[in-house]
Design a protein around this motif. Sequence first.
Motif, PDB file in Angstrom:
ATOM      1  N   MET A   1       0.853  -1.174   0.000  1.00 30.96           N
ATOM      2  CA  MET A   1       0.000   0.000   0.000  1.00 30.96           C
ATOM      3  C   MET A   1       0.896   1.233   0.000  1.00 30.96           C
ATOM      4  SD  MET A   1      -3.317   1.482   1.531  1.00 30.96           S
ATOM      5  CE  MET A   1      -3.985  -0.009   2.048  1.00 30.96           C
ATOM      6  N   PRO A   2       0.613   2.153  -0.902  1.00 31.10           N
ATOM      7  CA  PRO A   2       1.440   3.368  -0.948  1.00 31.10           C
ATOM      8  C   PRO A   2       1.199   4.257   0.266  1.00 31.10           C
ATOM      9  CG  PRO A   2      -0.402   3.551  -2.453  1.00 31.10           C
ATOM     10  CD  PRO A   2      -0.440   2.157  -1.900  1.00 31.10           C
ATOM     11  N   GLN A   3       2.230   4.982   0.673  1.00 27.21           N
ATOM     12  CA  GLN A   3       2.075   5.901   1.800  1.00 27.21           C
ATOM     13  C   GLN A   3       1.107   7.020   1.454  1.00 27.21           C
ATOM     14  OE1 GLN A   3       5.697   7.555   3.305  1.00 27.21           O
ATOM     15  NE2 GLN A   3       4.694   8.570   4.987  1.00 27.21           N
ATOM     16  N   ASN A   4       1.165   7.505   0.221  1.00 28.21           N
ATOM     17  CA  ASN A   4       0.243   8.534  -0.241  1.00 28.21           C
ATOM     18  C   ASN A   4      -0.849   7.878  -1.063  1.00 28.21           C
ATOM     19  OD1 ASN A   4       1.484  10.939   0.830  1.00 28.21           O
ATOM     20  ND2 ASN A   4       3.152  10.537  -0.586  1.00 28.21           N
ATOM     21  N   LEU A   5      -1.927   7.523  -0.426  1.00 26.89           N
ATOM     22  CA  LEU A   5      -3.057   6.886  -1.077  1.00 26.89           C
ATOM     23  C   LEU A   5      -3.654   7.821  -2.119  1.00 26.89           C
ATOM     24  CD1 LEU A   5      -5.044   4.431  -0.928  1.00 26.89           C
ATOM     25  CD2 LEU A   5      -6.368   5.788   0.684  1.00 26.89           C
ATOM     26  N   THR A   6      -3.900   7.293  -3.320  1.00 24.13           N
ATOM     27  CA  THR A   6      -4.514   8.097  -4.368  1.00 24.13           C
ATOM     28  C   THR A   6      -5.996   7.734  -4.488  1.00 24.13           C
ATOM     29  OG1 THR A   6      -4.081   6.505  -6.125  1.00 24.13           O
ATOM     30  CG2 THR A   6      -2.348   8.158  -5.681  1.00 24.13           C
ATOM     31  N   VAL A   7      -6.755   8.591  -5.158  1.00 26.60           N
ATOM     32  CA  VAL A   7      -8.166   8.313  -5.410  1.00 26.60           C
ATOM     33  C   VAL A   7      -8.291   6.997  -6.180  1.00 26.60           C
ATOM     34  CG1 VAL A   7     -10.217   9.122  -6.633  1.00 26.60           C
ATOM     35  CG2 VAL A   7      -8.887  10.730  -5.273  1.00 26.60           C
ATOM     36  N   ALA A   8      -7.433   6.787  -7.179  1.00 21.78           N
ATOM     37  CA  ALA A   8      -7.478   5.553  -7.978  1.00 21.78           C
ATOM     38  C   ALA A   8      -7.260   4.321  -7.107  1.00 21.78           C
ATOM     39  CB  ALA A   8      -6.441   5.609  -9.099  1.00 21.78           C
ATOM     40  N   HIS A   9      -6.306   4.371  -6.193  1.00 23.03           N
ATOM     41  CA  HIS A   9      -6.028   3.231  -5.323  1.00 23.03           C
ATOM     42  C   HIS A   9      -7.204   2.989  -4.375  1.00 23.03           C
ATOM     43  CE1 HIS A   9      -3.866   0.891  -2.153  1.00 23.03           C
ATOM     44  NE2 HIS A   9      -3.471   0.281  -3.251  1.00 23.03           N
ATOM     45  N   LEU A  10      -7.787   4.055  -3.855  1.00 23.68           N
ATOM     46  CA  LEU A  10      -8.943   3.921  -2.972  1.00 23.68           C
ATOM     47  C   LEU A  10     -10.132   3.315  -3.723  1.00 23.68           C
ATOM     48  CD1 LEU A  10     -10.180   4.397  -0.186  1.00 23.68           C
ATOM     49  CD2 LEU A  10     -10.727   6.722  -0.920  1.00 23.68           C
ATOM     50  N   ILE A  11     -10.391   3.790  -4.930  1.00 21.95           N
ATOM     51  CA  ILE A  11     -11.480   3.241  -5.745  1.00 21.95           C
ATOM     52  C   ILE A  11     -11.237   1.755  -6.025  1.00 21.95           C
ATOM     53  CG2 ILE A  11     -12.527   3.288  -8.046  1.00 21.95           C
ATOM     54  CD1 ILE A  11     -12.178   6.375  -7.938  1.00 21.95           C
ATOM     55  N   ALA A  12     -10.014   1.397  -6.356  1.00 25.99           N
ATOM     56  CA  ALA A  12      -9.686  -0.001  -6.627  1.00 25.99           C
ATOM     57  C   ALA A  12      -9.974  -0.890  -5.422  1.00 25.99           C
ATOM     58  CB  ALA A  12      -8.223  -0.126  -7.052  1.00 25.99           C
ATOM     59  N   GLN A  13      -9.706  -0.388  -4.221  1.00 25.33           N
ATOM     60  CA  GLN A  13      -9.964  -1.169  -3.013  1.00 25.33           C
ATOM     61  C   GLN A  13     -11.459  -1.287  -2.713  1.00 25.33           C
ATOM     62  OE1 GLN A  13      -7.206  -0.754   0.462  1.00 25.33           O
ATOM     63  NE2 GLN A  13      -6.682   1.115  -0.653  1.00 25.33           N
ATOM     64  N   LEU A  14     -12.219  -0.276  -3.093  1.00 23.21           N
ATOM     65  CA  LEU A  14     -13.640  -0.234  -2.760  1.00 23.21           C
ATOM     66  C   LEU A  14     -14.561  -0.785  -3.838  1.00 23.21           C
ATOM     67  CD1 LEU A  14     -13.788   3.346  -1.194  1.00 23.21           C
ATOM     68  CD2 LEU A  14     -13.772   1.163   0.025  1.00 23.21           C
ATOM     69  N   GLN A  15     -14.104  -0.868  -5.083  1.00 19.20           N
ATOM     70  CA  GLN A  15     -14.998  -1.137  -6.202  1.00 19.20           C
ATOM     71  C   GLN A  15     -15.734  -2.472  -6.128  1.00 19.20           C
ATOM     72  OE1 GLN A  15     -12.727  -0.773  -9.765  1.00 19.20           O
ATOM     73  NE2 GLN A  15     -11.564  -2.624  -9.430  1.00 19.20           N
ATOM     74  N   ASP A  16     -15.176  -3.472  -5.496  1.00 15.99           N
ATOM     75  CA  ASP A  16     -15.837  -4.777  -5.434  1.00 15.99           C
ATOM     76  C   ASP A  16     -16.657  -4.980  -4.160  1.00 15.99           C
ATOM     77  OD1 ASP A  16     -14.825  -5.523  -7.920  1.00 15.99           O
ATOM     78  OD2 ASP A  16     -12.980  -6.297  -7.041  1.00 15.99           O
ATOM     79  N   LEU A  17     -16.683  -3.967  -3.300  1.00 13.02           N
ATOM     80  CA  LEU A  17     -17.441  -4.081  -2.057  1.00 13.02           C
ATOM     81  C   LEU A  17     -18.899  -3.708  -2.274  1.00 13.02           C
ATOM     82  CD1 LEU A  17     -14.937  -2.430   0.445  1.00 13.02           C
ATOM     83  CD2 LEU A  17     -15.271  -4.867  -0.016  1.00 13.02           C
ATOM     84  N   ASP A  18     -19.752  -4.194  -1.390  1.00 13.13           N
ATOM     85  CA  ASP A  18     -21.172  -3.852  -1.404  1.00 13.13           C
ATOM     86  C   ASP A  18     -21.301  -2.347  -1.192  1.00 13.13           C
ATOM     87  OD1 ASP A  18     -23.840  -3.339  -0.735  1.00 13.13           O
ATOM     88  OD2 ASP A  18     -23.978  -4.992   0.692  1.00 13.13           O
ATOM     89  N   PRO A  19     -21.931  -1.609  -2.115  1.00 14.21           N
ATOM     90  CA  PRO A  19     -22.037  -0.161  -1.964  1.00 14.21           C
ATOM     91  C   PRO A  19     -22.893   0.274  -0.778  1.00 14.21           C
ATOM     92  CG  PRO A  19     -23.201  -0.888  -3.932  1.00 14.21           C
ATOM     93  CD  PRO A  19     -22.495  -2.078  -3.370  1.00 14.21           C
ATOM     94  N   GLY A  20     -23.613  -0.658  -0.178  1.00 12.90           N
ATOM     95  CA  GLY A  20     -24.416  -0.331   0.996  1.00 12.90           C
ATOM     96  C   GLY A  20     -23.678  -0.464   2.312  1.00 12.90           C
ATOM     97  N   LEU A  21     -22.408  -0.886   2.271  1.00  6.50           N
ATOM     98  CA  LEU A  21     -21.630  -1.032   3.508  1.00  6.50           C
ATOM     99  C   LEU A  21     -21.398   0.324   4.168  1.00  6.50           C
ATOM    100  CD1 LEU A  21     -18.880  -3.581   2.425  1.00  6.50           C
ATOM    101  CD2 LEU A  21     -20.790  -3.991   3.995  1.00  6.50           C
ATOM    102  N   THR A  22     -21.389   0.326   5.480  1.00  5.11           N
ATOM    103  CA  THR A  22     -21.098   1.525   6.258  1.00  5.11           C
ATOM    104  C   THR A  22     -19.596   1.777   6.258  1.00  5.11           C
ATOM    105  OG1 THR A  22     -22.993   1.099   7.666  1.00  5.11           O
ATOM    106  CG2 THR A  22     -21.295   2.540   8.566  1.00  5.11           C
ATOM    107  N   VAL A  23     -19.189   3.040   6.253  1.00  4.61           N
ATOM    108  CA  VAL A  23     -17.771   3.414   6.273  1.00  4.61           C
ATOM    109  C   VAL A  23     -17.445   4.062   7.617  1.00  4.61           C
ATOM    110  CG1 VAL A  23     -16.003   4.895   5.237  1.00  4.61           C
ATOM    111  CG2 VAL A  23     -17.694   3.761   3.781  1.00  4.61           C
ATOM    112  N   ARG A  24     -16.350   3.645   8.228  1.00  8.24           N
ATOM    113  CA  ARG A  24     -15.832   4.248   9.456  1.00  8.24           C
ATOM    114  C   ARG A  24     -14.340   4.471   9.267  1.00  8.24           C
ATOM    115  NH1 ARG A  24     -20.311   5.044   9.848  1.00  8.24           N
ATOM    116  NH2 ARG A  24     -21.777   4.461  11.475  1.00  8.24           N
ATOM    117  N   LEU A  25     -13.784   5.416  10.006  1.00  9.27           N
ATOM    118  CA  LEU A  25     -12.358   5.710   9.971  1.00  9.27           C
ATOM    119  C   LEU A  25     -11.697   5.169  11.235  1.00  9.27           C
ATOM    120  CD1 LEU A  25     -12.623   9.469   8.931  1.00  9.27           C
ATOM    121  CD2 LEU A  25     -12.235   7.518   7.433  1.00  9.27           C
TER     122      LEU A  25
END
Length: 70
Positions: A1-25
């Motif tokens: 995982m890159p230290q500076n996360l990009t939008v593309a990398h974040l999308i790639a990690q999220l794209q196969d997940l259920d879009p109804g999942l809750t997000v927490r930090l």
Amino acid sequence: MPQNLTVAHLIAQLQDLDPGLTVRLAVNPDWPFSHLPAANLVVHNNVVYLPEDGQEGYLPTAVREELAWA
């Protein structure tokens, strides 16, 4: 995982997940709380900021272990 996360990398990690999942930090291993992301994003100087909108409670133990924060 890159230290500076990009939008593309974040999308790639999220794209196969259920879009109804809750997000927490998960923010700080010394204070392992679950934080709520705010709905609005801010883009400034080519950086996307995901604001925090309060905390929900402690991170579940399984999450802390997966992050090696236990």
